[in-house]
Design a protein around this motif. Structure first.
Motif, PDB file in Angstrom:
ATOM      1  N   VAL A   1       1.215  -5.193 -12.760  1.00 37.60           N
ATOM      2  CA  VAL A   1       1.098  -6.571 -12.108  1.00 37.60           C
ATOM      3  C   VAL A   1       1.393  -7.626 -12.942  1.00 37.60           C
ATOM      4  O   VAL A   1       1.012  -7.566 -14.380  1.00 37.60           O
ATOM      5  CB  VAL A   1      -0.207  -6.831 -11.654  1.00 37.60           C
ATOM      6  CG1 VAL A   1      -0.409  -8.178 -11.191  1.00 37.60           C
ATOM      7  CG2 VAL A   1      -0.552  -5.892 -10.475  1.00 37.60           C
ATOM      8  N   GLY A   2       2.270  -8.563 -12.799  1.00 31.20           N
ATOM      9  CA  GLY A   2       2.613  -9.811 -13.588  1.00 31.20           C
ATOM     10  C   GLY A   2       3.715  -9.201 -14.700  1.00 31.20           C
ATOM     11  O   GLY A   2       4.228 -10.108 -15.586  1.00 31.20           O
ATOM     12  N   GLU A   3       4.543  -8.190 -14.295  1.00 31.34           N
ATOM     13  CA  GLU A   3       5.689  -7.727 -15.024  1.00 31.34           C
ATOM     14  C   GLU A   3       6.569  -7.311 -14.124  1.00 31.34           C
ATOM     15  O   GLU A   3       6.271  -7.110 -12.733  1.00 31.34           O
ATOM     16  CB  GLU A   3       5.293  -6.620 -16.119  1.00 31.34           C
ATOM     17  CG  GLU A   3       4.376  -6.822 -17.117  1.00 31.34           C
ATOM     18  CD  GLU A   3       3.825  -5.709 -18.082  1.00 31.34           C
ATOM     19  OE1 GLU A   3       3.259  -5.848 -19.018  1.00 31.34           O
ATOM     20  OE2 GLU A   3       4.036  -4.340 -17.304  1.00 31.34           O
TER      21      GLU A   3
ATOM     22  N   THR B   1      -1.393   3.112  -6.155  1.00 27.56           N
ATOM     23  CA  THR B   1      -0.874   2.557  -5.085  1.00 27.56           C
ATOM     24  C   THR B   1      -0.350   1.076  -5.337  1.00 27.56           C
ATOM     25  O   THR B   1      -1.154   0.404  -6.209  1.00 27.56           O
ATOM     26  CB  THR B   1      -2.049   2.255  -3.904  1.00 27.56           C
ATOM     27  OG1 THR B   1      -2.580   3.672  -3.544  1.00 27.56           O
ATOM     28  CG2 THR B   1      -1.695   1.768  -2.416  1.00 27.56           C
ATOM     29  N   MET B   2       0.694   0.826  -4.701  1.00 28.85           N
ATOM     30  CA  MET B   2       1.363  -0.380  -5.125  1.00 28.85           C
ATOM     31  C   MET B   2       1.772  -1.367  -3.777  1.00 28.85           C
ATOM     32  O   MET B   2       1.968  -0.768  -2.836  1.00 28.85           O
ATOM     33  CB  MET B   2       2.615  -0.272  -5.932  1.00 28.85           C
ATOM     34  CG  MET B   2       2.480   0.441  -7.192  1.00 28.85           C
ATOM     35  SD  MET B   2       4.144   0.841  -7.982  1.00 28.85           S
ATOM     36  CE  MET B   2       4.870  -0.995  -8.044  1.00 28.85           C
ATOM     37  N   ASP B   3       1.787  -2.611  -4.106  1.00 27.56           N
ATOM     38  CA  ASP B   3       2.296  -3.632  -3.242  1.00 27.56           C
ATOM     39  C   ASP B   3       3.405  -4.215  -3.912  1.00 27.56           C
ATOM     40  O   ASP B   3       3.210  -4.779  -5.174  1.00 27.56           O
ATOM     41  CB  ASP B   3       1.325  -4.800  -2.787  1.00 27.56           C
ATOM     42  CG  ASP B   3       0.046  -4.373  -1.948  1.00 27.56           C
ATOM     43  OD1 ASP B   3       0.441  -3.190  -1.617  1.00 27.56           O
ATOM     44  OD2 ASP B   3      -0.738  -5.185  -1.972  1.00 27.56           O
ATOM     45  N   PHE B   4       4.601  -4.134  -3.706  1.00 29.11           N
ATOM     46  CA  PHE B   4       5.597  -4.440  -4.774  1.00 29.11           C
ATOM     47  C   PHE B   4       6.951  -5.145  -3.882  1.00 29.11           C
ATOM     48  O   PHE B   4       7.335  -4.874  -2.927  1.00 29.11           O
ATOM     49  CB  PHE B   4       6.184  -3.392  -5.618  1.00 29.11           C
ATOM     50  CG  PHE B   4       6.906  -2.322  -4.677  1.00 29.11           C
ATOM     51  CD1 PHE B   4       8.401  -2.145  -4.701  1.00 29.11           C
ATOM     52  CD2 PHE B   4       6.298  -1.153  -4.181  1.00 29.11           C
ATOM     53  CE1 PHE B   4       8.921  -1.418  -4.132  1.00 29.11           C
ATOM     54  CE2 PHE B   4       6.803  -0.203  -3.348  1.00 29.11           C
ATOM     55  CZ  PHE B   4       8.276  -0.327  -3.316  1.00 29.11           C
TER      56      PHE B   4
ATOM     57  N   ALA C   1      19.013  -5.278  -9.798  1.00 24.64           N
ATOM     58  CA  ALA C   1      17.865  -5.143  -9.071  1.00 24.64           C
ATOM     59  C   ALA C   1      16.537  -5.274  -9.813  1.00 24.64           C
ATOM     60  O   ALA C   1      16.621  -5.496 -11.142  1.00 24.64           O
ATOM     61  CB  ALA C   1      17.640  -3.772  -8.690  1.00 24.64           C
ATOM     62  N   ILE C   2      15.626  -5.771  -9.034  1.00 21.79           N
ATOM     63  CA  ILE C   2      14.407  -6.163  -9.678  1.00 21.79           C
ATOM     64  C   ILE C   2      13.200  -5.564  -8.941  1.00 21.79           C
ATOM     65  O   ILE C   2      13.257  -5.386  -7.498  1.00 21.79           O
ATOM     66  CB  ILE C   2      13.744  -7.560  -9.730  1.00 21.79           C
ATOM     67  CG1 ILE C   2      14.737  -8.354 -10.900  1.00 21.79           C
ATOM     68  CG2 ILE C   2      12.349  -7.840  -9.946  1.00 21.79           C
ATOM     69  CD1 ILE C   2      14.645  -9.919 -10.693  1.00 21.79           C
ATOM     70  N   ILE C   3      12.335  -4.665  -9.641  1.00 18.57           N
ATOM     71  CA  ILE C   3      11.338  -4.191  -8.887  1.00 18.57           C
ATOM     72  C   ILE C   3       9.924  -5.038  -9.610  1.00 18.57           C
ATOM     73  O   ILE C   3       9.693  -5.093 -10.722  1.00 18.57           O
ATOM     74  CB  ILE C   3      10.742  -2.879  -9.123  1.00 18.57           C
ATOM     75  CG1 ILE C   3      12.028  -2.093  -8.306  1.00 18.57           C
ATOM     76  CG2 ILE C   3       9.630  -2.296  -8.620  1.00 18.57           C
ATOM     77  CD1 ILE C   3      12.028  -0.262  -8.347  1.00 18.57           C
ATOM     78  N   ALA C   4       9.054  -5.508  -8.765  1.00 15.79           N
ATOM     79  CA  ALA C   4       8.030  -6.501  -9.330  1.00 15.79           C
ATOM     80  C   ALA C   4       6.723  -6.197  -8.414  1.00 15.79           C
ATOM     81  O   ALA C   4       6.700  -6.270  -7.438  1.00 15.79           O
ATOM     82  CB  ALA C   4       8.334  -7.961  -9.226  1.00 15.79           C
ATOM     83  N   SER C   5       5.735  -5.750  -9.294  1.00 15.75           N
ATOM     84  CA  SER C   5       4.461  -5.527  -8.680  1.00 15.75           C
ATOM     85  C   SER C   5       3.466  -6.416  -8.570  1.00 15.75           C
ATOM     86  O   SER C   5       3.235  -7.416  -9.389  1.00 15.75           O
ATOM     87  CB  SER C   5       3.726  -4.442  -9.520  1.00 15.75           C
ATOM     88  OG  SER C   5       2.345  -3.882  -8.908  1.00 15.75           O
ATOM     89  N   GLU C   6       2.905  -6.627  -7.136  1.00 14.11           N
ATOM     90  CA  GLU C   6       1.867  -7.384  -6.900  1.00 14.11           C
ATOM     91  C   GLU C   6       0.311  -6.805  -7.110  1.00 14.11           C
ATOM     92  O   GLU C   6      -0.691  -7.336  -7.089  1.00 14.11           O
ATOM     93  CB  GLU C   6       2.036  -8.351  -5.545  1.00 14.11           C
ATOM     94  CG  GLU C   6       3.063  -9.363  -5.453  1.00 14.11           C
ATOM     95  CD  GLU C   6       3.090 -10.063  -4.466  1.00 14.11           C
ATOM     96  OE1 GLU C   6       1.951 -10.172  -3.812  1.00 14.11           O
ATOM     97  OE2 GLU C   6       3.925 -10.490  -3.916  1.00 14.11           O
TER      98      GLU C   6
ATOM     99  N   ASP D   1       0.700  -1.154  -0.008  1.00 14.27           N
ATOM    100  CA  ASP D   1      -0.092  -0.037  -0.118  1.00 14.27           C
ATOM    101  C   ASP D   1       0.795   1.246  -0.014  1.00 14.27           C
ATOM    102  O   ASP D   1       0.699   2.275   0.675  1.00 14.27           O
ATOM    103  CB  ASP D   1      -1.155   0.144   1.190  1.00 14.27           C
ATOM    104  CG  ASP D   1      -1.813  -1.130   1.324  1.00 14.27           C
ATOM    105  OD1 ASP D   1      -2.353  -1.347  -0.046  1.00 14.27           O
ATOM    106  OD2 ASP D   1      -2.403  -1.628   2.313  1.00 14.27           O
ATOM    107  N   ARG D   2       1.900   1.309  -0.633  1.00 16.45           N
ATOM    108  CA  ARG D   2       2.753   2.547  -1.044  1.00 16.45           C
ATOM    109  C   ARG D   2       2.199   3.433  -2.055  1.00 16.45           C
ATOM    110  O   ARG D   2       1.905   2.907  -3.306  1.00 16.45           O
ATOM    111  CB  ARG D   2       4.100   1.880  -1.119  1.00 16.45           C
ATOM    112  CG  ARG D   2       4.792   1.293   0.005  1.00 16.45           C
ATOM    113  CD  ARG D   2       5.564   2.458   0.772  1.00 16.45           C
ATOM    114  NE  ARG D   2       6.585   3.458   0.182  1.00 16.45           N
ATOM    115  CZ  ARG D   2       7.675   2.916   0.043  1.00 16.45           C
ATOM    116  NH1 ARG D   2       8.061   1.912   0.489  1.00 16.45           N
ATOM    117  NH2 ARG D   2       8.742   3.524  -0.607  1.00 16.45           N
TER     118      ARG D   2
END
Length: 262
Positions: free
Chosen positions: A58-60, A77-80, A36-41, A21-22
């Motif tokens: 999401v999914g990338e 808003t993200m969960d990542f 580094a990887i940033i991946a969104s849920e 919830d950022r």
């Protein structure tokens, strides 16, 4: 078209953070010591890695090499997950530079999200080695799916098939698109249009990718001067090579060498 060589990957986890919830990233850009990887849920964001810019959802995931700035901006808003790790890639001929970065798109989204869920659960409850196994699995999934896409993208037009073969064989020699078009029996405009349609990118971009892969390998694995590398990779001189490399990679050849020495 060249056949991809089997690659064995190994990772060493440096950092893993899961944020929920950022509404913004801590910093709009950052340069990392490792990959580094940033991946969104949940949620989407804008990114830029070198010359590549776009949006990831999401999914990338977005993969950023060491020493290259990753720019990012949340769109909602993200969960990542944020992952930083050392990466070692080996082919049958020895260590190689991992050739992929930027946005990683997965066909089997369910598998990718399942791996992210396992990473989330593994932070406190499972061994570090298991987390590293999951990171490696993400990279293997991308490599495998990309290989399938490349087979599906294989050109059907005979002239473009021949052009791809010639580009792969002669990439590090002086070559002009006009002469290449003539060799395969097309005008330059026809050649550019058909190549773009068949391959999804221009012939110049395709050639640049082949040459820069060689340049990156030589910078990381040899002590050759930039002038010698330019000559061996098909560029007119070190100044022109440096200009192309910096534009495509987002950093100078000398900086790349200092951060990627084997």
């Amino acid at each position: 078209m060249q056949t991809a060589k089997p690659v064995v990957l190994g990772t060493k986890l440096l950092a893993h953070h899961y944020s929920k919830d950022r509404t913004s990233f801590r910093m709009p850009e950052e340069t990392y010591e490792g990959w580094a990887i940033i991946a969104s849920e949940k949620g989407a964001y804008r990114y830029a890695v070198g010359e590549e810019k776009g949006e990831a959802k999401v999914g990338e995931a977005v993969l950023c090499p060491p020493g290259i700035a990753l720019h990012r901006e949340m769109l909602e808003t993200m969960d990542f997950h944020y992952l930083q790790f050392r990466l070692r890639a080996l082919s049958s001929e020895g260590p190689i530079e991992f050739p992929h970065f930027g946005k990683l798109v997965f066909r089997d989204t369910a598998r990718f999200l399942s791996t992210l869920a396992a990473l989330r659960e593994s932070r406190d409850n499972v061994s570090l080695r298991y987390s590293e196994h999951l990171i490696t699995d993400i990279l293997y999934q991308y490599i495998g799916e990309r290989a399938v896409r490349r087979k599906e993208m294989r050109p059907r037009n005979e002239a473009i098939v021949e052009a791809v073969r010639l580009l792969n064989e002669q990439a590090c020699q002086p070559i002009s698109m006009q002469s290449l078009a003539e060799l395969v029996g097309l005008s330059q405009s026809q050649f550019t249009r058909k190549f773009q349609k068949e391959m999804g990118l221009s012939p110049v971009k395709y050639l640049t990718g082949i040459r820069l892969n060689k340049v990156r390998q030589m910078l990381a694995e040899t002590d050759e001067s930039l002038e010698a590398i330019a000559e061996l990779s098909g560029y007119q001189n070190s100044f022109y090579l440096s200009r192309v490399f910096t534009k495509e990679m987002g950093m100078t050849p000398s900086r790349y060498r200092s951060t990627h020495r084997v």
